[in-house]
Scaffold this motif. Structure first.
Motif, PDB file in Angstrom:
ATOM      1  N   VAL A 590      34.432 -12.008   9.343  1.00  0.00           N
ATOM      2  CA  VAL A 590      35.430 -11.344   8.643  1.00  0.00           C
ATOM      3  C   VAL A 590      35.056 -10.679   7.343  1.00  0.00           C
ATOM      4  N   ARG A 603      34.756 -18.472   5.871  1.00  0.00           N
ATOM      5  CA  ARG A 603      34.217 -18.473   7.182  1.00  0.00           C
ATOM      6  C   ARG A 603      34.868 -19.757   8.144  1.00  0.00           C
ATOM      7  N   TYR A 647      42.722 -13.112  12.520  1.00  0.00           N
ATOM      8  CA  TYR A 647      43.636 -13.487  13.198  1.00  0.00           C
ATOM      9  C   TYR A 647      44.033 -15.244  12.967  1.00  0.00           C
ATOM     10  N   LEU A 648      44.999 -15.312  13.443  1.00  0.00           N
ATOM     11  CA  LEU A 648      45.673 -16.772  13.260  1.00  0.00           C
ATOM     12  C   LEU A 648      44.627 -17.827  13.337  1.00  0.00           C
ATOM     13  N   PRO A 649      43.971 -18.158  14.416  1.00  0.00           N
ATOM     14  CA  PRO A 649      43.106 -18.998  14.560  1.00  0.00           C
ATOM     15  C   PRO A 649      42.079 -19.161  13.241  1.00  0.00           C
ATOM     16  N   GLN A 650      41.672 -17.787  12.907  1.00  0.00           N
ATOM     17  CA  GLN A 650      40.820 -17.851  11.851  1.00  0.00           C
ATOM     18  C   GLN A 650      41.372 -18.261  10.473  1.00  0.00           C
ATOM     19  N   LEU A 652      43.579 -20.391  10.314  1.00  0.00           N
ATOM     20  CA  LEU A 652      43.735 -21.758  10.126  1.00  0.00           C
ATOM     21  C   LEU A 652      42.208 -22.350   9.854  1.00  0.00           C
ATOM     22  N   MET A 653      41.235 -21.853  10.587  1.00  0.00           N
ATOM     23  CA  MET A 653      40.261 -22.482  10.329  1.00  0.00           C
ATOM     24  C   MET A 653      39.694 -22.462   8.959  1.00  0.00           C
TER      25      MET A 653
END
Lengths: 802, 196
Positions: A590, A603, A647-650, A652-653
């Motif tokens: 990212v 990250r 993206y959404l999962p990122q 959220l991570m």
């Protein structure tokens, strides 16, 4: 002869398929077969009579789907009365000379229980109870609960029978070819549950033919001390031109049934596709076979909704779900932070715990509501058996009642008051109960004294029909810092209880080192000694590397770990995590943050974010870290997400990494006093009727990161409950989520009620089916198209309020 | 109805990572996402069971039960002689996993959600391929499947579909009062079968 008595000595023949024969007699597909008890009483009676003539001891009434979900009260009573009358008429008409009994047939409701379905456990119990009461009223001899596909629904049905009659009850489930129920339970888990609740037989029916059932039948016979029931289909359905037939004929079926009887099955019959000849031939082929005697297996075991845990080798009971001495845990309980508590459970499971202790006893916590709440939450997502740990009998009963399996119960002790309160619960709901060796005179200082209390507990339990196998004695580990002989006394008691009384033992191992430095070293050595003296279960911290090493090495040394598979898995998978938390080292794509903490958050590196944050806490205030490190990092990712670069999962991570950093701050604040700056409270809920809540959970996680205190009411929440929470928490903002068009009316209803009762509250809505347009129609204050959108809206509300 | 309800189980189909990520809202697979997805696949070891129950109807019977009101159904089934009504599910375990991680690691929950969606779609594809192949043997063509809630084919049709297919007993699939399916990673659909 009384049915139970007959079953003790003999092979019992059940009947075969009813639906199959009704269809042959003209029942159209789609019509409810139970109605035929009234409209075609002669046909139903003829079928029952023919089964009795074929040699069945038991015919099941034509009431498989007779419940109040399908029929109104008047219809239900008429149908069940007629069904029992039909069976009784058949009993009188049959020329067969065998013992004859009528079983009230109960099938599944076809609905799934909460939290994955919308059917409340107590409603299910009441649904079955209505059917049971009518069956009893019209005079059945026993109850047959069959074709169950879910352990929880099975428990509800059993409870309904036990609470409404003293009739014998048989429990049979439909297993798949994978040897599991539709919702995951193994045969051993079902045996544990059924035996624990006092069923008179346990078995398998439907779905499979006799050949495909063999493995499950073997497992049932190996596990069960009560009679085993087998009712296969006539093989598997095969398409035969335009119609379907089953692929096992009467002779082949009877041969397989004869094998089952030789293996020890005591109740045999047929399910879908089986007809009179199947039963007649089964009777003919098995008549000469001597029934195997029922044997008490003596297994001590507990179960979850998926599997049973046997005390055939020492087991680890994770102790971390317990607020004693843990400020952070108490805070989580006070804030109803379910996620924190689930995380404690998940972590212990990952570290290899076999059972999880659940204790939520703390000042200001109402155990009567909170213990059942957390048992429900934990059993929804973690498939380990639970140990219900409380000294409050009401909390204990509520938790045991809704527990999906056979629990460990912690604890009873030698005081009369304790035994009077706890044993009736174990008798009713089933369970393995932990008995502490203390009584009205305190804890004996000698091993002999503790053994004597153990004997007293065992003797008193026997009066309630609670067998030794369902008792585990905890002879209490005491601090050696207070009494140098303490460890020796406990170890001797463990050995004597195992050898002289023949019951299993348990210890809260770490008490032994209280008051000493480097406690893990002492704990691990004591644990090894206790295991060598016959300890069966340890309540311990699965995060302790020393304790884990001792346990895994002990099992390897004692031949309890075939091929050392578990030891090897432990050294390669668990141990590295215990000594040095693993972190997936992935190069960020990212972008990177300016500082190490920001970098870790951007990250999405949880462990690094925690470590970096902890390091900063020695130099900066919590406030400074939040404002200068965490929020800018979250903004970087949030912006990247809004601009579709992440993206959404990122997103959220990163949120999870930030949460790990916040966790360090919370611990620091608890240690040093003071408070973290919070914005305001936000109540979140997925509206009534809707069981999807991932979007709402994402919003919750992000809002917390941005400093809001989130009160998450979960899913399928009634409008009144939302209003109550908003008032009770004095929350200025509420967020509502709905995924399906069918649940939009319930969102509108919630908004209307909120507007009426709490006009000042700001309402934001979101979810797949919502649009700005619909939100405007609802007259709410904000529409969030995604999680970041909700954060922006909440921040805007908050800024205005200030 | 030509016949009773039949049940079919399927082995696992290969996972299409791109599809999983697409359902999870990701256009491409970055290194972080790849690692996270691998972890989710590991969590789902043995989590899925692939079950379908179905029934073959004449198109006349279909319209008797569901009525003629839906333009979507009328168009989709035009020139069809039969319909295959089916329900498929990949089981409850994936719902448990999603719930498990929803509050402790929502990024995993989102990926698991995507994986569940990909799994049920691939099951439906496999089943529909079988239907198409069997239809072709008899000189028929199977049309594209459609579901309740699609176009103007009302979601309330779910009630009839569940009644007809006995989904709870056959494959462990249930319908809530608000017409949501549980397990959630499930599909019911209708396939038209015609000569052209």
């Amino acid at each position: 002869m009384d049915f139970k008595q007959y079953l003790q000595q003999n092979t019992v023949y059940l009947d075969g398929g009813m639906g199959t024969l009704l269809q042959k007699a003209g029942l159209p597909l789609g019509e409810l077969p139970e109605r035929w008890n009234l409209t075609h009483a002669d046909v139903v009676t003829e079928i029952h009579t023919a089964y009795f003539d074929a040699g069945s001891h038991v015919v099941a009434t034509n009431t498989f789907g007779a419940n109040c979900l399908k029929f109104d009260d008047v219809d239900l009573e008429n149908i069940i009365r007629a069904a029992v009358d039909n069976a009784r008429a058949a009993k009188a008409a049959s020329k067969g000379g065998q013992e004859k009994y009528i079983a009230l047939d109960i099938g599944p409701t076809g609905k799934l229980l909460k939290p994955y379905g919308d059917f409340d456990f107590e409603e299910v119990v009441e649904t079955f109870a209505k059917t049971v009461r009518l069956g009893v009223k019209y005079g059945v001899d026993l109850v047959l609960i069959e074709t169950m596909g879910d352990s929880y629904e099975t428990k509800a049905a059993l409870l309904a029978v036990k609470e409404n009659c003293d009739l014998p009850v048989l429990v049979s489930c439909a297993y798949g070819e994978d040897g599991k129920l539709m919702t995951g339970a193994s045969p051993e888990a079902m045996v544990a549950l059924a035996e624990g609740m006092g069923a008179d037989g346990v078995g398998i029916n439907c779905s499979l033919g006799p050949k495909q059932m063999r493995t499950v039948v073997e497992r049932l016979l190996k596990a069960a001390s009560i009679p085993v029931l087998v009712k296969p289909n006539a093989g598997l359905p095969v398409a035969d031109g335009e119609s379907t037939r089953y692929n096992v004929d009467e002779d082949a079926f009877a041969d397989d049934m004869a094998d089952f009887v030789k293996m020890g099955a005591r109740l045999v019959g047929g399910c879908c596709g089986t007809t009179l000849d199947y039963i007649a031939k089964t009777v003919a082929k098995t008549k000469g076979i001597q029934s195997l005697p029922l044997t008490e297996k003596g297994f001590t075991c507990v179960s979850s909704y998926t599997h049973a845990v046997y005390f055939d080798k020492p087991i680890l009971i994770g102790e971390r779900i317990n607020p004693t001495g843990k400020k952070r845990f108490r805070q989580a309980l006070a804030e109803k932070d379910v996620g924190y508590i689930l995380n404690e459970g998940i972590t212990q499971q990952e570290k290899g715990a076999h059972v999880l202790d659940v204790n939520v006893g703390a000042p200001d916590i109402n155990e009567k509501t909170e213990l059942p709440r957390y048992v429900k939450e934990l059993q929804a997502v973690i498939d380990l058996p639970l140990q219900i740990d409380t000294s409050d009998p009401i909390a204990m009963e509520r938790a045991m009642r809704l527990y999906n399996g056979k629990p460990l119960v912690n604890s009873v002790n030698g005081k009369k008051e304790s035994m009077d309160a706890v044993f009736p619960l174990v008798q009713k709901y089933g369970g393995v109960v932990v008995g502490l060796t203390l009584d009205e005179s305190g804890i004996p200082t000698t091993a002999a004294g503790r053994v004597a209390i153990a004997e007293k507990i065992i003797a008193e339990a026997a009066k309630y029909g609670i067998a030794k196998k369902n008792i585990v004695i905890d002879p209490l580990a005491m601090a050696i810092s207070a009494d140098a002989d303490a460890a020796e006394v406990t170890l001797t008691a463990v050995r004597q209880i195992r050898e002289q009384l023949g019951v299993h033992t348990s210890l809260g191992v770490s008490n032994v080192s209280f008051g000493l430095p480097a406690r893990d070293t002492v704990n691990a050595a004591f644990f090894a000694l206790a295991l060598e003296n016959g300890l069966s279960a340890a309540i311990m911290n699965p995060n302790s590397a020393e304790m884990q090493k001792t346990y895994r090495a002990f099992c390897a040394l004692k031949g309890m770990d075939g091929n050392f598979a578990e030891y090897i898995r432990f050294t390669t998978e668990t141990l590295p995590n215990l000594t040095q938390p693993a972190q997936a080292a992935v190069k960020g794509e990212v972008e990177t943050g300016a500082t190490p903490l920001q970098n870790a958050i951007v990250r999405g590196l949880k462990t690094e974010a925690g470590t970096e944050c902890a390091a900063l806490l020695s130099q900066y205030t919590a406030q400074e870290i939040v404002e200068k490190e965490i929020v800018p990092a979250l903004d970087t990712v949030g912006k990247a997400y809004e601009e579709k670069r992440a993206y959404l999962p990122q997103l959220l991570m990163s949120a999870e990494a930030a949460k790990a950093a916040f966790e360090k701050i919370k611990l620091h604040v608890l240690k040093t006093g003071g408070a973290t700056a919070k914005k305001c409270k936000v109540v979140l809920a997925t509206v009534k009727g809707d069981i999807h809540d991932i979007g709402k959970n994402i919003v919750g996680t992000l809002l917390e990161n941005y400093g809001f205190t989130v009160v998450d009411l979960g899913r399928d929440v009634k409008p009144e409950a939302v209003v109550d929470a908003v008032l009770a928490e004095s929350a200025p903002i509420v967020g509502l989520s709905a995924l399906m068009t069918t649940t939009l009316p319930s969102m509108a209803e919630t908004v209307t009620l909120l507007r009426e009762k709490v006009p000042a509250v700001k309402i934001m809505v979101g979810g797949a089916v919502l649009t700005q347009e619909y939100a405007d129609k609802l007259g709410v204050d904000g529409y969030a198209k995604d999680g970041m959108g909700a954060v922006r809206i909440a921040e805007a509300f908050y800024t205005k309020m200030k | 109805m030509l016949d009773g309800v039949r049940v079919k189980t399927y082995p696992a189909q290969a996972v299409d990572r791109r599809e999983v990520l697409r359902y999870a809202g990701c256009q491409t697979e970055t290194a972080e996402l790849g690692v996270a997805l691998d972890e989710c696949l590991r969590l789902c070891d043995n989590a899925f069971s692939y079950r379908v129950c179905y029934s073959v109807w004449t198109v006349e019977h279909f319209f008797e039960v569901f009525g003629k009101a839906s333009q979507t159904a009328n168009t989709r089934l035009a020139a069809c002689e039969y319909v295959v009504l089916f329900a498929g599910t990949v089981g409850l375990e994936i719902d448990r996993l999603i719930a498990k991680y929803a509050s402790v690691a929502p990024s995993k929950a989102v990926l698991l959600q995507g994986l569940g969606a990909e799994r049920i779609e691939s099951l439906c594809d496999a089943f529909c391929q079988d239907v198409a192949a069997q239809a072709a043997e008899k000189g028929y063509r199977a049309k594209t499947r459609f579901s309740a809630g699609y176009g103007d084919f009302s979601l309330t049709a779910q009630k009839e579909i569940f009644l007809a297919l006995d989904c709870a007993r056959k494959i462990g699939l249930t319908l809530t009062d608000s017409l949501l399916m549980s397990p959630t990673k499930s599909v019911t659909a209708i396939v038209g079968i015609g000569k052209q």
